[in-house]
Write a protein that holds these residues in place. Structure first.
Motif, PDB file in Angstrom:
ATOM      1  N   PRO A 256     -41.430  49.321  14.022  1.00 38.66           N
ATOM      2  CA  PRO A 256     -42.951  48.552  13.393  1.00 38.66           C
ATOM      3  C   PRO A 256     -43.905  49.778  12.907  1.00 38.66           C
ATOM      4  CG  PRO A 256     -42.235  47.574  15.548  1.00 38.66           C
ATOM      5  CD  PRO A 256     -41.027  49.173  15.361  1.00 38.66           C
ATOM      6  N   VAL A 257     -43.031  50.886  12.019  1.00 37.57           N
ATOM      7  CA  VAL A 257     -43.532  51.752  11.596  1.00 37.57           C
ATOM      8  C   VAL A 257     -43.889  50.993  10.307  1.00 37.57           C
ATOM      9  CG1 VAL A 257     -43.450  53.663  13.177  1.00 37.57           C
ATOM     10  CG2 VAL A 257     -41.628  53.234  10.877  1.00 37.57           C
ATOM     11  N   PHE A 258     -43.131  50.173   9.642  1.00 35.75           N
ATOM     12  CA  PHE A 258     -42.921  49.778   8.603  1.00 35.75           C
ATOM     13  C   PHE A 258     -43.929  48.673   8.295  1.00 35.75           C
ATOM     14  CE2 PHE A 258     -38.744  51.344   8.637  1.00 35.75           C
ATOM     15  CZ  PHE A 258     -38.213  52.197   6.971  1.00 35.75           C
ATOM     16  N   LEU A 259     -44.681  48.055   9.938  1.00 36.20           N
ATOM     17  CA  LEU A 259     -45.822  47.332   9.499  1.00 36.20           C
ATOM     18  C   LEU A 259     -47.315  48.061   9.407  1.00 36.20           C
ATOM     19  CD1 LEU A 259     -44.877  44.582  12.773  1.00 36.20           C
ATOM     20  CD2 LEU A 259     -44.003  44.175  10.172  1.00 36.20           C
ATOM     21  N   LEU A 260     -46.697  49.171  10.229  1.00 32.63           N
ATOM     22  CA  LEU A 260     -47.648  49.670  10.059  1.00 32.63           C
ATOM     23  C   LEU A 260     -48.526  50.516   8.409  1.00 32.63           C
ATOM     24  CD1 LEU A 260     -47.758  52.027  13.340  1.00 32.63           C
ATOM     25  CD2 LEU A 260     -49.378  50.334  13.186  1.00 32.63           C
ATOM     26  N   GLN A 261     -47.165  50.459   8.269  1.00 29.01           N
ATOM     27  CA  GLN A 261     -47.118  51.418   6.437  1.00 29.01           C
ATOM     28  C   GLN A 261     -47.682  50.142   5.393  1.00 29.01           C
ATOM     29  OE1 GLN A 261     -43.734  53.323   6.297  1.00 29.01           O
ATOM     30  NE2 GLN A 261     -44.143  54.496   8.078  1.00 29.01           N
ATOM     31  N   LYS A 345     -45.339  56.126   2.986  1.00 28.62           N
ATOM     32  CA  LYS A 345     -45.803  55.408   3.332  1.00 28.62           C
ATOM     33  C   LYS A 345     -46.189  54.640   2.783  1.00 28.62           C
ATOM     34  CE  LYS A 345     -49.521  57.540   0.270  1.00 28.62           C
ATOM     35  NZ  LYS A 345     -49.028  58.670  -0.157  1.00 28.62           N
ATOM     36  N   ARG A 346     -46.698  52.996   1.966  1.00 27.57           N
ATOM     37  CA  ARG A 346     -46.412  51.912   1.428  1.00 27.57           C
ATOM     38  C   ARG A 346     -48.271  51.646   1.232  1.00 27.57           C
ATOM     39  NH1 ARG A 346     -42.554  48.806  -2.135  1.00 27.57           N
ATOM     40  NH2 ARG A 346     -44.332  46.693  -2.006  1.00 27.57           N
ATOM     41  N   LYS A 347     -48.593  50.407   1.681  1.00 25.79           N
ATOM     42  CA  LYS A 347     -50.381  50.737   1.235  1.00 25.79           C
ATOM     43  C   LYS A 347     -51.008  52.132   2.227  1.00 25.79           C
ATOM     44  CE  LYS A 347     -49.825  45.881   0.384  1.00 25.79           C
ATOM     45  NZ  LYS A 347     -49.817  44.416   0.963  1.00 25.79           N
ATOM     46  N   ARG A 348     -50.442  52.453   3.486  1.00 22.36           N
ATOM     47  CA  ARG A 348     -51.127  53.747   3.461  1.00 22.36           C
ATOM     48  C   ARG A 348     -50.192  54.263   4.474  1.00 22.36           C
ATOM     49  NH1 ARG A 348     -54.160  48.705   7.715  1.00 22.36           N
ATOM     50  NH2 ARG A 348     -54.781  48.426   5.516  1.00 22.36           N
ATOM     51  N   PRO A 349     -50.242  55.726   5.626  1.00 21.10           N
ATOM     52  CA  PRO A 349     -49.508  56.393   6.188  1.00 21.10           C
ATOM     53  C   PRO A 349     -49.014  55.204   7.735  1.00 21.10           C
ATOM     54  CG  PRO A 349     -51.647  57.546   4.674  1.00 21.10           C
ATOM     55  CD  PRO A 349     -52.047  56.229   5.315  1.00 21.10           C
ATOM     56  N   GLY A 350     -48.532  55.563   8.360  1.00 19.75           N
ATOM     57  CA  GLY A 350     -48.749  55.117   9.809  1.00 19.75           C
ATOM     58  C   GLY A 350     -47.391  54.856  10.319  1.00 19.75           C
ATOM     59  N   THR A 351     -47.474  55.585  11.718  1.00 25.73           N
ATOM     60  CA  THR A 351     -46.307  56.119  12.550  1.00 25.73           C
ATOM     61  C   THR A 351     -46.756  55.442  13.851  1.00 25.73           C
ATOM     62  OG1 THR A 351     -44.650  57.272  12.964  1.00 25.73           O
ATOM     63  CG2 THR A 351     -47.067  58.107  12.682  1.00 25.73           C
ATOM     64  N   LEU A 352     -45.997  55.386  14.390  1.00 24.54           N
ATOM     65  CA  LEU A 352     -46.061  55.076  16.186  1.00 24.54           C
ATOM     66  C   LEU A 352     -45.701  56.236  16.952  1.00 24.54           C
ATOM     67  CD1 LEU A 352     -43.808  51.704  16.833  1.00 24.54           C
ATOM     68  CD2 LEU A 352     -45.428  51.701  16.845  1.00 24.54           C
ATOM     69  N   LEU A 353     -46.751  55.657  17.890  1.00 27.49           N
ATOM     70  CA  LEU A 353     -46.696  57.148  19.140  1.00 27.49           C
ATOM     71  C   LEU A 353     -46.518  57.295  20.146  1.00 27.49           C
ATOM     72  CD1 LEU A 353     -48.420  60.053  18.920  1.00 27.49           C
ATOM     73  CD2 LEU A 353     -49.819  58.722  19.874  1.00 27.49           C
ATOM     74  N   LEU A 354     -44.865  58.220  20.586  1.00 26.48           N
ATOM     75  CA  LEU A 354     -44.846  57.655  22.101  1.00 26.48           C
ATOM     76  C   LEU A 354     -45.878  58.922  23.175  1.00 26.48           C
ATOM     77  CD1 LEU A 354     -42.842  56.374  19.694  1.00 26.48           C
ATOM     78  CD2 LEU A 354     -41.094  56.429  22.173  1.00 26.48           C
TER      79      LEU A 354
END
Length: 476
Positions: A256-261, A345-354
Motif C-alpha cells: 500500500p505504500v505505492f498507493l500512498l505515494q 515518491k510519485r506524487k507525494r512522499p508516503g509510507t506505512l507505519l507499524l
C-alpha cells in the motif's frame, strides 16, 4: 440502604491495597520501615486497631515483619518468599522477545516480591486468545498490542478488554511522536502505551548496489526502477536470473505504500464507500505489476507471504526490498553489508507505519502492578536496552534519536532515516480499512499479482466487493 462510598471498609481496603502495591512495585524497598501506626491511622482515618489488622495481614502475606521497639519494615526476601504473579502476554513471533526476557529478569531482581510470567501466544489467533482468556478470568494483566491487533479489537467491538493507560510522566509531543501514539488512540483516547515502532523503508544490499554501478539516489519511482534494472543480473550461460534488483512484496504491510505515494487510497472522502477504482490506485498497481512482468526487475510474486522478499534478501539474491526496522533484527549475525533508504515518491512522499504497544487488562486484579510494569518497559533504561540490543525503534524520543547507542553490528548506518519517513507515514486504519477488509483486499489481489487480471479490472471488482460488504453490514 446504600453503602457510603467513604465507609470504614473502603478506607481499610485502601490502606491494605496501597501498602501492598507500594511493596510490590518497589516504592517501599526491602528493609525500609513503614510509616508509624499513628500516622497511618490519621492519614486513612481508621483506628490504630484497624491499622494493626492491616499490618498483620501483610505479615501473614510475608511482605513485612514487625521489629520489636522499632515498627514494621518490609521483609528482606528469603528462600520462603511468596511472590505475586504478574502475567504478561506476547505474540510468539515478536522480534523483541529475547530482550523482553532479559528485561523481565531485571524487573524481578529489583522487585523481589513479584514474579512475571511471560505467556506466549500464536500470532495468527493472538487477539482471539487474549479476549477468550480475559472472558474466562485467566487473562493476562498486561499484553502486547500491535496496530493490527487494535484493528481486530475495534472490528470485534472488544476494546472493552483494555483499560486505557499512559504513564503520567510521558508528554507525547516532548517525549515521543504524535503519529506513533495515534496508532493506539481510539475515539480520542490513547488505549495503550506504545513500546516500539517502525515505518516501511527500503533496505538495500551495499555490495550488490555497488556492483551495479555508481551510487544513485532514489527520489522517485523512476529512480527506483532505474536502479533495480542496473542491479538485476542474469546468470551466465542460461536463462536464469542470478539476482533481482528489487523484490516486490504482496504483504498488506508493504504494497500500500505505492498507493500512498500516488495519492490513492481505499475509502472515499465521505469515509463510508470504497474508492478503490480511483485512477491513482490503478496507476500504482500497474507500476507494481510492471516491476515483475514488464521490467522483470522483481521475482514474480503471486502469493501473500510476508517474508519471501526478506528471505531472498538474506540470501543476497535481491538488491532492494521494502521492509521494517522490525525485520532488520533478522540480519543480526548474518554476513550482510546493508543499509536503509527512505521510500521514493510519485506524487507525494508516503509510507506505512507499524507499531506495538502495551495494554492493561481492564479486569486485572493487579492494576497498579500492571501499570508499574508498563512504566518500567517504557522508561529510559528499558527503552535503551531495546535499542542497544535490537533494531526496532523505541518509542521514547531521546532514546530513538540517541546516536551514541547505535551498534554497527546491529543497526544500519542510516538508522535515522525513520525521522525523514515519519512525517509522511500513515497506518492502514488511517486509510479507512477495517481488518476484515484488509484481509479481503489481500486475498482478492492475488489474481493481479499472478498476472491474471488487469489493475483496472482488479480495482473495480474489489471496490464493488468492499461496498457490498459495507452495505450488508450497515443493513444488519
Amino acid at each position: 440502604m446504600l453503602k457510603r462510598t467513604n465507609s470504614f471498609e473502603d478506607r481499610y481496603n485502601r490502606l491494605l491495597q496501597e501498602l501492598r502495591n507500594e511493596i510490590l512495585t518497589g516504592g517501599l524497598r526491602p528493609g525500609e520501615f513503614i510509616l508509624p501506626e499513628n500516622t497511618l491511622s490519621e492519614k486513612y482515618e481508621i483506628s490504630r486497631v484497624s491499622v494493626r489488622k492491616v499490618l498483620a495481614a501483610l505479615v501473614d502475606e510475608g511482605l513485612i515483619e514487625k521489629i520489636a521497639g522499632k515498627g514494621n519494615r518490609v521483609r528482606i526476601p528469603g528462600e520462603d518468599i511468596r511472590r505475586e504473579t504478574l502475567t504478561v502476554a506476547w505474540f510468539s513471533t515478536s522480534y523483541e522477545l529475547d530482550i523482553i526476557r532479559k528485561l523481565i529478569a531485571i524487573y524481578e531482581e529489583s522487585h523481589p516480591y513479584v514474579r512475571v510470567e511471560l505467556l506466549l501466544l500464536p500470532e495468527a489467533e493472538y487477539v482471539d486468545n487474549v479476549v477468550n482468556l480475559i472472558e474466562y478470568g485467566f487473562g493476562p494483566d498486561v499484553f502486547i498490542l500491535s496496530d493490527i491487533h487494535i484493528r481486530h479489537l475495534i472490528e470485534k467491538d472488544r476494546m472493552d478488554v483494555v483499560s486505557p493507560y499512559v504513564p503520567d510522566r510521558i508528554d507525547i509531543e516532548r517525549d515521543s511522536y504524535r503519529k506513533v501514539f495515534d496508532m493506539f488512540t481510539v475515539d480520542g483516547e490513547a488505549v495503550a502505551t506504545p513500546l516500539v515502532f517502525s515505518p516501511v523503508v527500503i533496505c538495500y544490499n551495499e555490495r550488490l548496489l555497488a556492483d551495479a554501478g555508481p551510487e544513485q539516489s532514489v527520489d522517485d519511482w523512476s529512480d527506483l526502477l532505474t536502479l533495480a534494472e542496473r542491479a538485476t543480473a542474469e546468470r551466465e550461460g542460461g536463462d536464469l536470473i542470478d539476482r533481482y534488483g528489487f523484490c516486490f512484496s504482496a504483504s498488506p504491510n508493504r504494497w500500500p505504500v505505492f498507493l500512498l505515494q500516488n495519492g490513492g487510497g481505499f475509502i472515499g472522502a465521505d469515509g463510508t464507500r470504497s474508492s478503490f477504482a480511483d485512477e491513482n490506485n490503478v496507476e500504482a498497481l500497474q507500476f507494481c505489476a510492471d516491476l515483475m512482468y514488464k521490467h522483470k526487475v522483481s521475482p514474480i510474486f503471486s502469493h501473500g507471504s510476508t517474508y519471501l522478499a526478506e528471505s531472498l534478501f538474506k540470501k543476497e539474491r535481491v538488491a532492494m526490498i521494502l521492509t521494517t526496522y522490525y525485520f532488520m533484527n533478522e540480519f543480526r549475525g548474518h554476513d550482510l553489508r546493508w543499509d536503509v533508504l527512505p521510500l521514493p515518491k510519485r506524487k507525494r512522499p508516503g509510507t506505512l507505519l507499524l507499531g506495538a504497544g502495551l495494554a492493561v487488562n481492564r479486569q486485572t486484579q493487579l492494576p497498579e502492578m500492571a501499570k508499574h510494569f508498563v512504566d518500567f518497559l517504557t522508561d529510559k533504561p528499558a527503552q535503551t536496552m531495546l535499542k542497544q540490543q535490537g533494531c526496532t525503534i523505541p518509542m521514547l524520543r531521546e532514546v530513538a534519536e540517541d546516536n551514541s547507542l547505535l551498534d554497527p553490528d546491529i543497526h544500519p548506518e542510516c538508522y535515522n532515516v525513520f525521522l525523514e519517513a515519519l512525517p509522511h507515514a500513515t497506518t492502514l486504519r488511517d486509510m479507512g480499512l477495517r481488518q476484515s477488509e484488509v484481509e479481503l483486499v489481500q486475498k482478492e489481489l492475488n489474481l493481479l499479482w499472478a498476472n491474471m487480471e488487469t489493475p483496472e479490472d482488479a480495482c473495480r471488482r474489489i471496490e464493488a466487493l468492499l461496498n457490498e460488504r459495507r452495505a450488508s453490514a450497515k443493513s444488519q
